[in-house]
Design a protein around this motif. Sequence first.
Motif, PDB file in Angstrom:
ATOM      1  N   ASN A   1       0.823  -1.212   0.000  1.00 42.53           N
ATOM      2  CA  ASN A   1       0.000   0.000   0.000  1.00 42.53           C
ATOM      3  C   ASN A   1       0.858   1.264   0.000  1.00 42.53           C
ATOM      4  N   ALA A   2       1.905   1.256   0.815  1.00 38.80           N
ATOM      5  CA  ALA A   2       2.766   2.447   0.875  1.00 38.80           C
ATOM      6  C   ALA A   2       3.435   2.680  -0.472  1.00 38.80           C
ATOM      7  N   ASN A   3       3.889   1.613  -1.103  1.00 37.60           N
ATOM      8  CA  ASN A   3       4.555   1.792  -2.401  1.00 37.60           C
ATOM      9  C   ASN A   3       3.571   2.215  -3.491  1.00 37.60           C
ATOM     10  N   TYR A   4       2.350   1.728  -3.389  1.00 39.66           N
ATOM     11  CA  TYR A   4       1.321   2.146  -4.358  1.00 39.66           C
ATOM     12  C   TYR A   4       1.113   3.652  -4.265  1.00 39.66           C
ATOM     13  N   MET A   5       0.934   4.142  -3.043  1.00 33.10           N
ATOM     14  CA  MET A   5       0.695   5.582  -2.876  1.00 33.10           C
ATOM     15  C   MET A   5       1.936   6.400  -3.230  1.00 33.10           C
ATOM     16  N   ARG A   6       3.103   5.902  -2.851  1.00 37.66           N
ATOM     17  CA  ARG A   6       4.338   6.637  -3.164  1.00 37.66           C
ATOM     18  C   ARG A   6       4.467   6.810  -4.674  1.00 37.66           C
ATOM     19  N   ASN A   7       4.215   5.698  -5.366  1.00 30.31           N
ATOM     20  CA  ASN A   7       4.334   5.727  -6.808  1.00 30.31           C
ATOM     21  C   ASN A   7       3.360   6.706  -7.449  1.00 30.31           C
TER      22      ASN A   7
ATOM     23  N   GLU B   1       1.652   7.058   5.865  1.00 27.86           N
ATOM     24  CA  GLU B   1       1.603   5.617   6.158  1.00 27.86           C
ATOM     25  C   GLU B   1       0.161   5.159   5.963  1.00 27.86           C
ATOM     26  N   PRO B   2      -0.136   4.549   4.825  1.00 27.01           N
ATOM     27  CA  PRO B   2      -1.546   4.179   4.585  1.00 27.01           C
ATOM     28  C   PRO B   2      -2.023   3.037   5.489  1.00 27.01           C
ATOM     29  N   THR B   3      -1.143   2.161   5.876  1.00 29.72           N
ATOM     30  CA  THR B   3      -1.409   0.902   6.605  1.00 29.72           C
ATOM     31  C   THR B   3      -2.102  -0.130   5.715  1.00 29.72           C
TER      32      THR B   3
END
Length: 476
Positions: free
Chosen positions: A349-355, A418-420
């Motif tokens: 999830n964190a990498n999805y949002m970061r991207n 931090e989406p969690t």
Amino acid sequence: MKLLFEISRKGHKSALIPEADTPVYELPEAFKRSTPVRLPELSETEISRHYTKLMKRTFGVNDGFYPLGSCTMKYNPRINEDMASLPGFKDLHPLQPEHTVQGALEVFHETGKALCEIAGMDAFTFQPAAGAHGEFAGVMLIKAYHEARGDLQRTKIIVPDAAHGTNPASATMAGFTVVNIPSNAAGCVDVDKLREAVGSDTAGLMLTNPNTLGLFDPNILEITKIVHEAGGLNYYDGANLNAIMGITRPGDMGFDVIHINLHKTFSTPHGGGGPGAGPVGCKSFLADYLPVYQVVNGGYGFRFDNPAASIGSTKAFYGHFLVIVRALTYIKTLGAEGIRNVAVHAVLNANYMRNKLSEYYDVAYDRLCMHEFVLTLQGIKDKYGVSALDVAKELLDNGIHPPTMYFPLIVHEALMIEPTETESKETMDEAIAVFKKIFELILSDAGSLHSMPLSTPVRRLDEVGAARNPRLRFGV
Ligand SMILES: *Cc1c(COP(=O)(O)O)cnc(C)c1O
């Protein structure tokens, strides 16, 4: 909204306590107050409505997306609450004899075993009440270890500049001098600087891995080895285990002591002051120094035991027991596979949002992250005059709790997200759309962002004034 003191009306009452039918004991004059205690006078309905109003004005994980980096605001399954509300747990008295609380002692024992497995440690104490408190207890173990060996010149604790502020504070409170070391260009520990910093005065290192930038340090084994070879111990700030649990273990990375925030990773509601729990784990060679009230399985059942060279008591009684019940429920419901899945999805999830967000905002240290990542709005601020605070305030208008701001200190205009693992792709997509909308507003009407939020009960607060001239008492 009015305070309880302001809606108070003389004579309104909610106490249902009957008149005393025993002789009233009169306190000696010397112990009596000279003025009556000033308490609001309210009926039960008034109190109930007051708190319901407050509840509607607050924002929690059940209201919406809450990407508060480092704080792990994940969903707290209701079954945890059900278990913590069982009368057999919640109505216990701390002074009950051990044979009447065997189930509760078993909860400590089982949770300890599970956390040892997750963290790669040999023993745990549940006394510390929160993360920072756990750090203090953990650093005291390190101190006790060196003192027991007569190694008294070890007075320094090394803390990287990306550390949570509680780390240097805990080390200082425990009587150590803090040595700060800088991060390298990749956002991780500068190994050469660490080598220069260690010596015969090194008591230990305090480290978060993944660090507060959400980056896993690729040199972790070398780092812990450098400290060990210098005669120091390694302390792992495990406030947040979301990225690693079930995948790797601090104990296997060369750490000797750890605290874990049950109120973050192990799903106890937090924010607004707790209660939380910051159990401390250690390798067996430190177990003799742990705080009092270790639960042992004594053959005829469970009992409390005080470790041989205990640092003593860090809190009254045994810790925040019901938080531990919630954590054990969470661990048992998920099982080993589920625990691992938490980490996998937290990182995904964190990498999805970061991207997605990197299309609009600069990511500090833009590479594969763990459970969180940090945006830097310095570029946007320089060009458009819009700060991380401005963006955070506009998120409020869109029903999103702001990310952690201006932390870690090494990133300028930081927003730590931090989406969690408990957020769905749909929720994250909505949040990404909001971030995009705000970015477009920055391009079209940057000035308007200085007056956000528009829809909250209070608008911009004077945060500098609040810090410099705090008014901590009503009516003063
Ligand atoms: C939250 C946190 C702490 C402090 O925990 P508290 O329970 O708030 O005292 C320490 N270190 C890190 C990395 C944290 O995220």
